[in-house]
Structures are given as C-alpha cells and as structure tokens.
Motif scaffolding. Sequence first.
Motif, PDB file in Angstrom:
ATOM      1  N   ILE A   1     -13.317  -2.520 -11.308  1.00 12.18           N
ATOM      2  CA  ILE A   1     -12.773  -3.203 -10.121  1.00 12.18           C
ATOM      3  C   ILE A   1     -11.293  -2.873  -9.950  1.00 12.18           C
ATOM      4  O   ILE A   1     -10.808  -2.614  -8.836  1.00 12.18           O
ATOM      5  N   GLU A   2     -10.536  -2.842 -11.081  1.00  9.31           N
ATOM      6  CA  GLU A   2      -9.099  -2.505 -11.022  1.00  9.31           C
ATOM      7  C   GLU A   2      -8.891  -1.108 -10.452  1.00  9.31           C
ATOM      8  O   GLU A   2      -7.991  -0.868  -9.634  1.00  9.31           O
ATOM      9  N   GLU A   3      -9.705  -0.144 -10.894  1.00  7.39           N
ATOM     10  CA  GLU A   3      -9.601   1.238 -10.412  1.00  7.39           C
ATOM     11  C   GLU A   3      -9.893   1.329  -8.914  1.00  7.39           C
ATOM     12  O   GLU A   3      -9.246   2.066  -8.170  1.00  7.39           O
ATOM     13  N   MET A   4     -10.905   0.561  -8.469  1.00 10.71           N
ATOM     14  CA  MET A   4     -11.267   0.562  -7.034  1.00 10.71           C
ATOM     15  C   MET A   4     -10.127  -0.014  -6.199  1.00 10.71           C
ATOM     16  O   MET A   4      -9.823   0.476  -5.107  1.00 10.71           O
ATOM     17  N   ILE A   5      -9.473  -1.064  -6.708  1.00  9.81           N
ATOM     18  CA  ILE A   5      -8.359  -1.683  -5.987  1.00  9.81           C
ATOM     19  C   ILE A   5      -7.191  -0.697  -5.869  1.00  9.81           C
ATOM     20  O   ILE A   5      -6.541  -0.593  -4.815  1.00  9.81           O
ATOM     21  N   LYS A   6      -6.909   0.068  -6.968  1.00 10.10           N
ATOM     22  CA  LYS A   6      -5.811   1.047  -6.950  1.00 10.10           C
ATOM     23  C   LYS A   6      -6.063   2.117  -5.896  1.00 10.10           C
ATOM     24  O   LYS A   6      -5.141   2.569  -5.207  1.00 10.10           O
ATOM     25  N   GLU A   7      -7.308   2.567  -5.774  1.00 11.29           N
ATOM     26  CA  GLU A   7      -7.657   3.588  -4.782  1.00 11.29           C
ATOM     27  C   GLU A   7      -7.439   3.097  -3.359  1.00 11.29           C
ATOM     28  O   GLU A   7      -7.095   3.850  -2.455  1.00 11.29           O
ATOM     29  N   LEU A   8      -7.669   1.801  -3.145  1.00  8.25           N
ATOM     30  CA  LEU A   8      -7.525   1.222  -1.806  1.00  8.25           C
ATOM     31  C   LEU A   8      -6.058   1.009  -1.428  1.00  8.25           C
ATOM     32  O   LEU A   8      -5.703   0.948  -0.254  1.00  8.25           O
ATOM     33  N   MET A   9      -5.166   0.898  -2.397  1.00  5.29           N
ATOM     34  CA  MET A   9      -3.754   0.570  -2.110  1.00  5.29           C
ATOM     35  C   MET A   9      -2.934   1.809  -1.742  1.00  5.29           C
ATOM     36  O   MET A   9      -3.203   2.897  -1.995  1.00  5.29           O
TER      37      MET A   9
END
Length: 522
Positions: free
Chosen positions: A514-522
């Motif tokens: 989930i953390e990795e997915m959030i970083k990609e979105l930012m």
Amino acid sequence: MENNKNNLFTKLWNIANELRGNMDSVNFKNYMLGFMFYRFICELYEEKLQRFLKAEGGSITLDNVDDQPEEFQKDLRKYMINKMGFYIETRCLFSNIIKKIDTRYELKDGEKRDLNQTTTLLEQGFHSITTSLTEESKDDFANLFDTIDLNSIELGADSMQRNKKINDILLNINEIVRDENKDIMGDAFEYCLSQFASDAGKKGGEFYTPAEVSELISKLVTLENSDCETIYDPTCGSGSLLIKAFKEVSNKSKNPDIIKLYGQELNSTTYNLARMNLLMHEINYKYFDIKQGDTLKNDHFNRKKFDVIVANPPFGIKWDPSGLESDDRFSEYAKMAPKSKSEFAFIQHMIFHLSSKGVMATVAPLGVLFRGSGEKVIREHLIEVKDCLDAVIGLPANLFFGTGIPACILVFKKSRKNKDILFIDASREFEKVKTQNKLTQENIDKILNTYKNREEIDKYSRNVSIEEIKENDFNLNLPRYIDTFEEEEEIDIDAVNKELAEIKVKIAEKEKLIEEMIKELM
C-alpha cells in the motif's frame, strides 16, 4: 401446484395488510376470515341448490329462483335445511353479491349509487342462516357471525367508506381460485389464521398453535392409536390442533366416518373461528361439537371419555378452584393446582376425560416439571398412582406466538406398556425464521422416531425409571436426566501463536504494498 398455492396465499395476505389500513389485525381478522368463510359456505350451498334446480327440470336458475311461487320456495327451503342444516336467500349468496358490487363509486343520473347494497345483502345472508337452523345444526352455526360488525367505525368514518372497504375485501377474497384442490379455501383460511396470529403477537397466541407444533402433537397421539372414535381439545382456540389431529386419525382409521371432534373455548370470537375453521376444512357440522365457556369452571362434556386428547392450554393464567373440591376431575388428588397457575388443573381435567385406551399430548411451560408444593404432589400422583405419564419432550424457546417461554410436550396414556418414562431434550434443534423459532420436518421426524422406538441418544433422549424419578423427589426437570453439556475443544496455544505470526507477516506485506502504491500516486 404447491408454489402457485403459496403465491396465492402470500398475495392474499399482502392484500389483507393493505386493506386493513390502521385497523388492529386482531379485529381485522374477523372480517377477512368471516368473509372467506361466508364465500366457502355459500359455494357449498350453491352446489346443493344447483342439484335441486336440476331435478326441477332446469328452467329455474340462480337468477330467477327468488321469483318462483311460494310453494316452490317452501320446498326449496325444506330441501336445503335438510341438506345443509340452514337456508340462505339466493340473492344473498356470495356469488350474487359479487355480481352486484359496484367498484366505481360515482354519481349516476345525478344520484349516488346505493353503496349500502353489499352490507344489506350480507346482513340478510347472516340473518337468513342463523334464523333457519335445525336442532341438530344450531349449536354449530348459532351466533357464528356475531363478531362481524358491518357498521363498525373501524371500517370507515361513514357508510360509504365502510361499504367500500367491505366491497374491496370481498372482491379480493373472490380472487381465490377454486380448482380440483378442494382444500384450497381451508388452506387459505389456515394460512391467514397463522399470519394474523404472528402479526398479533401475544394476542395471537390465544387462538393459534403453530402448524409444526400441531403436526408434532397430532402424530404423537396417533403413532399407536389407529382405533380412535373421539378427539377432544379443552382449549381449542381456532381449532387448528383439532383439525390436524382429525387428519392424522382419519388417515390411519379403518372407519374414519365415525370419528367425531369435541372442543371447548372460552373466548367467543375464537370460538366462532374454530367452528368456521372446521367447516372450511369440510368437516361436516354433524361430526363436531364445539362449546363456548370456561373449561375448568363449566365442563360442557361432564363425564364423557375421549380416545385422543390434544391441547395447548394458556400459560400462567389464574384460575378459581373454589367449589371444585369435590369435582371428580380433581377430588382424588391430595392437592389442587395453585390459584396462580392453571396448567395442572387443565392436565387433571384432561386425564379425567381420557378413555381407558386413550392417548393425550399437551403443551406446558417447563415450570410444571419442577415447581414444588401442590404441583409436586400432583406430579407424584400422576407418576406413582396413575402411572400415566409416558414421555416428557423439551421444546425450543420462542416457538409460540407472543411468548418466548420454553415449553414441553407431556404425553400421557391410560394403559401404559412401558415401565420407564422417556425424556427427550429437543430444545436445541430448530430453525430460526425472523424473530420466531420453528421446528423443521427433520426436527419433528427425529422426535417422533425417538418416541416411537424409545431410543436413547446421547445428549438427546433417555428412558428413566420411576425409581430414579422418586430419588429426584419427582422433579422432572430435563437436565436432571439428560446431560447436554458439551466440552469445549482444547485450544492448541502453539498453533494459535504460529497462525498469529503468519497473519502479522501478511499484514506487513500488505502495508508495504500500500505504501508503494501511495508513493506512485504522489
């Protein structure tokens, strides 16, 4: 076929709910069920009437029968009273009322239509029946329509509104299709009875025993009792239990034509429902005798004995034993049932009326199994002196309308073959339907097979000797004889800890993703 019938009944009930509006369902049932009965009895009457007209040559029809000479009318009246036990003016028959109902409620030629015509015809029809009864039929038809107040304010504020409501009910009842299944009207009546009882809550419990409980009781008393001529219910309510017992006995009897039903009911409205219900199930008035009154204070059947007795008496009601000390029903016992609880008074009453070959099954609250004082003395007499208690069957809680009190069925026999008393604890086996518990067919069959075979099943049933019951001071509480305790499964702590560790690893992996997915979105 069965699905079509069920769909029809569901539709009928939905219509009933819509039509009653703000009227209390306990009161609305008098109209819905009363009009269903009137249609049924008119159709039976019409069948006999058509035979009479056919014998007259066929030129006279339902449309002109009321126009015939007085001599013809006398012959017709005599014929119908002989065949049916009563007479109805032809214009008041249900089918003719339906033809005349005007559903438009509009002005015609500047004047209001006669909106009271339906009410007038119904009143005349009711009056025609109840004033033409014979000595043989009067007990079963007299005052049958007294609880149907066609001018009640509950039907509407004025005569137009009341008549419209009555017309709407009649038109919808007319939608029930009579086909080759002769029982469809009786089944529809029974279905609506059960729905009204459920809807009425506590008040519903006063007039209806749930169908699956009625089935269980009826089968219990007929397992070994095929040679039966009389069936009795001292608190018969709307007659559903009597009807179930009658069907069971009839199916097993070598001579079903001699079986007669007897019952007594305190409530006048419910008494009327019972007579309607029996007639709706095509049980001829000559084969039943239903009385109205207080069974304990005014026993209408005096010293009569019955081969089968079934009952679901009211729970926990007060009764007045004064003046009954020398009554044969109670006098042989050292104690009377306590004034605050009438259950054992009904049991004593039924035991007195049970024939030498008779079988009896009655519902009772679990308290009768273990309460002390006078009730303990009565239990001791029934078990040790009379030796008539054959089985104690514990039922699930919340089976009956209007009460969640756990109950049992007590089976009694005047001529017992068994030395032991069978205890069955069926309290944990049921199906939950909305807020009510129900016995399934599987639950019923298990109880019946266990009782029939006197089978002992771990944590479910056991044959108990009279000596053991004496040792328990005649306390019949089920847990004293059937151990239903279930040991909890031993928990493997190591396995649980290992599973928790695996879950933590999976959670950490998901959080990282989930953390990795959030970083990609930012």
